[in-house]
Design an enzyme around this catalytic site. Structure first.
Site, PDB file in Angstrom:
ATOM      1  N   LYS A  23       0.716  -1.133  -0.154  1.00 31.92           N
ATOM      2  CA  LYS A  23       0.280   0.449   0.064  1.00 31.92           C
ATOM      3  C   LYS A  23       1.015   1.013   0.026  1.00 31.92           C
ATOM      4  O   LYS A  23       2.230   1.676   0.259  1.00 31.92           O
ATOM      5  CB  LYS A  23      -0.907   0.007   1.544  1.00 31.92           C
ATOM      6  CG  LYS A  23      -2.426  -1.179   1.456  1.00 31.92           C
ATOM      7  CD  LYS A  23      -2.523  -1.098   2.700  1.00 31.92           C
ATOM      8  CE  LYS A  23      -4.022  -1.740   3.134  1.00 31.92           C
ATOM      9  NZ  LYS A  23      -4.971  -1.416   1.850  1.00 31.92           N
ATOM     10  N   ARG A  67     -10.069 -11.063   2.059  1.00 34.35           N
ATOM     11  CA  ARG A  67     -10.846 -12.276   1.112  1.00 34.35           C
ATOM     12  C   ARG A  67     -10.539 -13.615   1.602  1.00 34.35           C
ATOM     13  O   ARG A  67     -11.242 -14.969   2.224  1.00 34.35           O
ATOM     14  CB  ARG A  67     -11.967 -12.110   0.039  1.00 34.35           C
ATOM     15  CG  ARG A  67     -11.067 -11.825  -0.931  1.00 34.35           C
ATOM     16  CD  ARG A  67     -10.850 -11.405  -1.669  1.00 34.35           C
ATOM     17  NE  ARG A  67     -11.014 -10.101  -1.835  1.00 34.35           N
ATOM     18  CZ  ARG A  67     -11.553  -8.635  -2.777  1.00 34.35           C
ATOM     19  NH1 ARG A  67     -11.597  -9.399  -4.360  1.00 34.35           N
ATOM     20  NH2 ARG A  67     -11.595  -7.784  -2.451  1.00 34.35           N
TER      21      ARG A  67
END
Length: 487
Positions: A268, A342
């Site tokens: 990120k 996920r």
């Protein structure tokens, strides 16, 4: 712990640091000649959530805060939320008003004198006052006083013991979420999260089972292991079981517990990491929803799965193009290591789906796309309609903004992989829904709902309504309301 009492005493006669009352176009919910004159002269703001702070004005309080409750004319014909995020329907509005009234007041004794007519309205106001006075000062000195005594002016018909117990159970659960999320990631990582869980459930009828890396390997939990591989701090899966004797229903909670999310090798930007200590909010939420259910003695069996890992770019980190195998045997091509939530959720959902559970609800700060689509204050709810729609209805009642979202079948096509059963990244369009479509692969045929709380669970801006700056504890009340709806 804050002492809470209910009273039918005239609120203007109660000696207190702060008296919180309502005001609308017809006047205030408390009255003295001095206060009435002040209202006439000052014309206080009456829009929902606006505040006017006055001296005692003939009351026995050191100061009086009037909280506006009037819906602006332009909105009166629509069931909607105001710009400051206060949901106008349901009992939840009292939670927001009470929190606004006490926030920043530095009062140790508070009296709430809104217009509370029902048990739920009294509880909502009490929870709001406690959460509104919340402060996190673990890493700095603070001389700000806490809320020692809360008095709520309520109808005589309200059972005080029951109301007080419920206020404490709900407020403490919400503030425990906030405490966990606000902790620094060098203090809170999978191993210490497990320690916190053990302390939090001590003395409650909740069994705890912890799977370390060896057990995760044996149980084929490839998603949790892959995400945690880049960190020196190993992943964990925690299973909580609350099994009351007379339970007629059994449900499952699953919580995303990424204690820090760097993005892994799909790193990120540095600015995007500043709030990534909050990526374990889902796990903190379902943990405390389970604790609240146990404290309230709800006769619904709950099995809760906390998928805990730290997503770091270490030498053993998973790589884009790696293929991993999830608990249910599905293979996943990892195209983006920053779509890690996920992956850990897939293992936990598959575990829940193996049981005879009546429904599965998962909670996760899963996608930035949730905020793109719904903003920073509204959670997205996806899943089977029978669970999704009840969750949204419960959210409306408690004053937590949630929106029902679809899971279009065509989005599954974008998750196709050339080498595995599914990829962990699909089209960027409808990214929140794409993540939901991915999770759907792991719940078998179980009734299920997925709550993406990425935006509303952590507030970067100034406090609003019952939501503090930083962690908000959003969705805890909805989950408890939903469990109770099953009774």
């Amino acid at each position: 712990m804050t002492t809470i009492t209910l009273t039918q005493t005239n609120p203007v006669e109660i000696s207190t640091d702060l008296l919180v009352a309502y005001v609308n176009d017809e006047g205030a919910s408390v009255a003295t000649d001095t206060l009435d004159q002040a209202i006439t002269e000052l014309d206080p703001q009456t829009d929902a959530g606006a505040t006017t702070v006055l001296p005692s004005c003939g009351t026995q309080a050191r100061k009086v805060t009037l909280v506006g409750t009037e819906t602006p004319t332009m909105l009166k014909t629509r069931r909607t939320s105001l710009d400051d995020g206060i949901e106008m329907s349901g009992t939840g509005r009292h939670r927001h008003y009470a929190a606004i009234g006490v926030r920043g007041a530095k009062a140790t004794r508070v009296t709430l004198a809104g217009t509370y007519e029902t048990f739920d309205e009294v509880v909502s106001a009490g929870v709001g006052a406690l959460v509104g006075s919340y402060q996190f000062s673990d890493y700095r000195d603070s001389d700000a006083p806490g809320l020692d005594e809360l008095v709520i002016v309520a109808p005589e018909s309200i059972d005080e013991d029951e109301a007080v117990a419920r206020i404490h159970a709900l407020a403490n659960a919400q503030m425990s979420i906030m405490d966990l999320v606000n902790r620094a990631p060098n203090d809170l990582y999978p191993e210490t999260f497990v320690e916190y869980v053990a302390d939090a459930v001590d003395g409650l009828p909740i069994a705890v089972e912890v799977w370390d890396e060896d057990r995760l390997h044996k149980e084929n939990c490839g998603g949790i292991l892959a995400v945690g591989a880049g960190s020196d701090r190993g992943p964990r899966l925690v299973k909580l079981t609350y099994a009351p004797d007379n339970a007629q229903r059994h449900i499952s909670f699953v919580g995303k517990g990424i204690t820090f999310d760097s993005g892994g090798l799909s790193l990120k930007p540095s600015d995007s990491m500043e709030t990534m200590k909050s990526d374990m909010t889902g796990a903190a939420t379902v943990l405390n929803a389970t604790i609240a259910a146990a404290k309230l003695g709800l006769q619904v069996g709950i099995t809760t799965y906390l998928a805990l890992a730290e997503n770091m770019p270490g030498g053993h980190a998973q790589r884009p193009s790696d293929v991993i195998t999830i608990r249910n045997g599905m293979t996943v091509e990892v195209l983006n290591t920053d779509a890690e939530g996920r992956l850990v959720m897939a293992d936990a959902l598959a575990l829940a789906a193996e049981t005879d559970t009546d429904a599965i609800v998962d909670v996760a700060t899963l996608t930035g796309a949730q905020m793109v689509g719904l903003g920073a204050r509204t959670a997205g709810v996806m899943g089977t309609a029978e669970v999704r729609d009840v969750i949204v209805s419960c959210a409306n009642e408690v004053g937590e903004a949630m929106w029902p979202a679809p899971l279009p079948l065509y989005l599954r096509e974008s998750l196709k992989s050339n080498v595995a059963d599914i990829a962990n990244k699909g089209t960027r369009w409808g990214g929140m829904l794409v993540a939901g479509v991915f999770l759907q692969e792991f719940v078998a045929d179980k009734p299920w709902a997925h709550l993406d709380i990425a935006g509303p669970s952590y507030n970067d801006e100034a406090a609003w309504g019952a939501n503090a700056k930083g962690a908000t504890g959003m969705s805890l009340l909805t989950l408890v309301e939903w469990v109770e709806s099953l009774l």
